[in-house]
Scaffold this active site. Structure first.
Site, PDB file in Angstrom:
ATOM      1  N   LYS A 114       7.783 -26.883 -83.812  1.00 17.72           N
ATOM      2  CA  LYS A 114       7.839 -27.346 -84.991  1.00 17.72           C
ATOM      3  C   LYS A 114       6.426 -27.388 -85.500  1.00 17.72           C
ATOM      4  O   LYS A 114       6.350 -26.905 -86.729  1.00 17.72           O
ATOM      5  CB  LYS A 114       8.514 -28.506 -84.882  1.00 17.72           C
ATOM      6  CG  LYS A 114       8.666 -29.294 -86.271  1.00 17.72           C
ATOM      7  CD  LYS A 114       9.132 -30.866 -86.096  1.00 17.72           C
ATOM      8  CE  LYS A 114      10.126 -31.350 -85.374  1.00 17.72           C
ATOM      9  NZ  LYS A 114      10.491 -32.532 -85.559  1.00 17.72           N
ATOM     10  N   LYS A 126       5.082 -36.190 -77.814  1.00 15.62           N
ATOM     11  CA  LYS A 126       5.832 -37.186 -78.556  1.00 15.62           C
ATOM     12  C   LYS A 126       5.916 -38.342 -77.258  1.00 15.62           C
ATOM     13  O   LYS A 126       5.646 -38.507 -76.230  1.00 15.62           O
ATOM     14  CB  LYS A 126       7.272 -36.851 -78.215  1.00 15.62           C
ATOM     15  CG  LYS A 126       8.201 -37.603 -79.126  1.00 15.62           C
ATOM     16  CD  LYS A 126       8.612 -36.910 -80.562  1.00 15.62           C
ATOM     17  CE  LYS A 126       9.458 -37.624 -81.384  1.00 15.62           C
ATOM     18  NZ  LYS A 126       9.475 -36.760 -82.652  1.00 15.62           N
ATOM     19  N   ASP A 166       9.192 -42.409 -85.382  1.00 19.58           N
ATOM     20  CA  ASP A 166      10.478 -41.614 -85.197  1.00 19.58           C
ATOM     21  C   ASP A 166      11.645 -42.919 -85.176  1.00 19.58           C
ATOM     22  O   ASP A 166      11.522 -43.806 -85.928  1.00 19.58           O
ATOM     23  CB  ASP A 166      10.455 -41.107 -83.947  1.00 19.58           C
ATOM     24  CG  ASP A 166      11.548 -39.781 -83.659  1.00 19.58           C
ATOM     25  OD1 ASP A 166      11.165 -38.756 -84.310  1.00 19.58           O
ATOM     26  OD2 ASP A 166      12.387 -40.197 -83.112  1.00 19.58           O
ATOM     27  N   THR A 210      10.209 -36.502 -94.416  1.00 17.18           N
ATOM     28  CA  THR A 210      11.222 -35.682 -93.543  1.00 17.18           C
ATOM     29  C   THR A 210      12.741 -35.437 -94.486  1.00 17.18           C
ATOM     30  O   THR A 210      12.888 -34.042 -94.203  1.00 17.18           O
ATOM     31  CB  THR A 210      11.486 -36.384 -92.207  1.00 17.18           C
ATOM     32  OG1 THR A 210      10.315 -36.912 -91.737  1.00 17.18           O
ATOM     33  CG2 THR A 210      12.249 -35.723 -91.298  1.00 17.18           C
ATOM     34  N   ASN A 241      15.368 -43.603 -92.307  1.00 14.97           N
ATOM     35  CA  ASN A 241      14.454 -43.032 -93.047  1.00 14.97           C
ATOM     36  C   ASN A 241      14.731 -41.673 -93.539  1.00 14.97           C
ATOM     37  O   ASN A 241      14.417 -41.286 -94.688  1.00 14.97           O
ATOM     38  CB  ASN A 241      13.084 -43.244 -92.422  1.00 14.97           C
ATOM     39  CG  ASN A 241      11.816 -42.452 -93.163  1.00 14.97           C
ATOM     40  OD1 ASN A 241      11.673 -41.362 -92.829  1.00 14.97           O
ATOM     41  ND2 ASN A 241      11.471 -43.225 -94.099  1.00 14.97           N
TER      42      ASN A 241
HETATM   43  N1  GLU Z   1       9.054 -38.045 -85.551  1.00 16.09           N
HETATM   44  C1  GLU Z   1       8.768 -36.985 -86.490  1.00 16.09           C
HETATM   45  C2  GLU Z   1       9.158 -35.669 -86.013  1.00 16.09           C
HETATM   46  O1  GLU Z   1      10.276 -35.563 -85.179  1.00 16.09           O
HETATM   47  C3  GLU Z   1       7.476 -37.113 -86.976  1.00 16.09           C
HETATM   48  C4  GLU Z   1       6.172 -37.024 -86.083  1.00 16.09           C
HETATM   49  C5  GLU Z   1       4.901 -36.956 -86.931  1.00 16.09           C
HETATM   50  O2  GLU Z   1       4.736 -37.395 -87.915  1.00 16.09           O
HETATM   51  O3  GLU Z   1       3.981 -36.889 -86.233  1.00 16.09           O
HETATM   52  O4  GLU Z   1       8.856 -34.819 -86.372  1.00 16.09           O
END
Ligand code: GLU
Length: 445
Positions: A114, A126, A166, A210, A241
């Protein structure tokens, strides 16, 4: 699947027993990589795939904390630093009771591709904990975040690893963690976390990014088919969110969102979900979505209902992994759904994805469709590095450009590799090649 890839997949299963979500995420990527192996055989010689499947570093630690009655609790936390070929590890922290290593590894693995797709200089990582924020007081959340950061801080750095939010981690939690980092290190380092408050180093549009990004991506998929979001009936799962800001942008672009949900049930409001009510219930009062009925008597609440049973033109899964299965996908197709874009990570099961692809509807996988969140985190990092802050409009234009580009790259890559219209192929191959090339250039490390 390509025979060589199948061998590597068996190795992944063997080396990571019981981590079913991680297996699922790896399999989904492997199923699309056959043509890449044929075109770039030297990637196999230097074992790029095996290297990509093995995180560079995995940190697992104890998080002890005390609740308001003085009772002690022990949680487990993780940070999986998956791949830093393109930049510092970047990816959110998830607080949810379902969290274990397999969930964090699936999320970290997806994050690598991603983040590559965004074209920004960010690697993938993560983290999270099996801590359940539901029903906890503000002070309990604060003590937990402080305890977690008391260990995590030593692994972070603006050039090393930069977490964000997240599921279960938003502005409040980022604030407590940033405060603890600052206290322990005696350094005001804005670049160690993203999703910060606007008064202390955060970026405008990060909160919305997002959800907005997923809708921008949907708009691009529809445009590519000569269609638009105007007057489309949209169903959005979740009410966190991502869901909230997907609803906001869908409404802005002329669609009507008729349903959203939480883990207890679904709200159906044919004249359009009232977003102010959802924001108040979820962001301010932190209550269940069923409270929506107190404000809108003409809406309907279905306890335990399945949101994918509601007929719609566009479906946006914005809740969590594997929330949309093969049966749900068949229902959506039967009801005339023309586009699905994933605001959540891996919300559709492999069987569901197959149904969407057989039906040839526009299906945008999370890796591409929800990349707007992390892309805007990278914009926050840019602003922090230059001690600057940009306007809402400027930042939103940057986000939209990034989503347009991701769509274009996925679309063109899918065509180049013989699967026109298949955004899963486009996203996986485009992301993979960017990471693989950087790894190749840096030698065997
Ligand atoms: N948790 C979000 C994702 O799944 C954002 C991660 C971020 O901003 O570092 O991409």
């Amino acid at each position: 699947m390509d025979q060589k890839l199948d061998g590597i997949y068996q190795e992944v299963l063997h080396r990571n027993p019981g981590e079913v979500e991680f297996h699922q995420a790896v399999l989904e990527v492997f199923e699309t990589l056959g043509p890449v192996m044929a075109k770039y055989p030297h990637f196999a010689d230097i074992k790029i795939i095996q290297r990509i499947c093995e995180p560079e570093r995995q940190i697992i630690f104890r998080v002890p904390w005390q609740d308001d009655t003085g009772e002690i609790h022990i949680n487990r936390a993780f940070r999986v630093e998956f791949n830093s070929a393109l930049g510092p590890y970047k990816g959110g922290l998830r607080f949810h009771p379902s969290v274990y290593l397999g969930i964090i590894k699936f999320l970290g693995f997806e994050q690598v591709f991603k983040n590559a797709l965004t074209g920004m200089p960010i690697g993938g990582g993560k983290g999270g904990s099996d801590f359940d924020p539901k029903g906890k007081s503000d002070s309990e959340i604060m003590r937990f975040c402080q305890s977690l950061m008391t260990e995590l801080y030593r692994h972070l750095g603006e050039h090393t690893d930069v977490p964000a939010g997240d599921i279960g981690v938003g502005g409040r939690e980022i604030g407590y963690m940033f405060g603890q980092y600052k206290r322990i290190t005696n350094r005001y380092e804005s670049g160690i976390l993203t999703g910060k408050g606007l008064e202390w180093g955060g970026s405008l549009v990060r909160t919305e990014a997002t959800g907005y990004g997923a809708v921008f991506f949907t708009q691009e998929m529809l445009k590519a088919r000569g269609d638009s979001l105007e007057d489309k009936k949209v169903v959005v799962s979740g009410s966190g969110n991502v869901a909230i800001y997907a609803i906001e942008k869908a409404h802005e672009l002329g669609a009507i969102v008729i349903a959203c949900s939480d883990s207890s049930g679904i709200i159906v409001h044919e004249k359009g979900i009232d977003l102010d009510t959802v924001k108040r219930i979820k962001e301010v009062e932190r209550r269940r979505i069923s409270a929506y009925l107190e404000f809108h008597k003409d809406a309907r609440y279905v306890e335990g209902g399945n949101i994918w049973d509601i007929p719609c033109d566009v479906a946006l899964p914005c809740a969590t992994q594997n929330e949309l299965n093969g049966k749900d996908a068949r229902t959506l197709v039967k009801n005339g759904c023309i586009a699905v874009a994933e605001g959540a990570n891996m919300p559709t099961t492999p069987e569901g994805i197959q149904v969407f692809q057989d039906a040839k509807l526009a299906y945008g996988p999370g890796k591409a469709a929800n990349a707007g969140g992390v892309a805007t985190s990278a914009l926050e990092m840019q602003q922090n590095a230059s001690r600057d802050s940009w306007s809402f409009d400027y930042t939103q234009v940057r986000l939209q450009d990034i989503m347009i580009n991701i769509h274009k790259n996925c679309f063109e890559t899918a065509e180049e590799f013989g699967s026109p219209g298949n955004y899963v192929v486009g996203a996986n191959i485009n992301g993979f090649i960017r990471v693989a090339r950087a790894m190749e250039a840096m030698g065997l490390i």
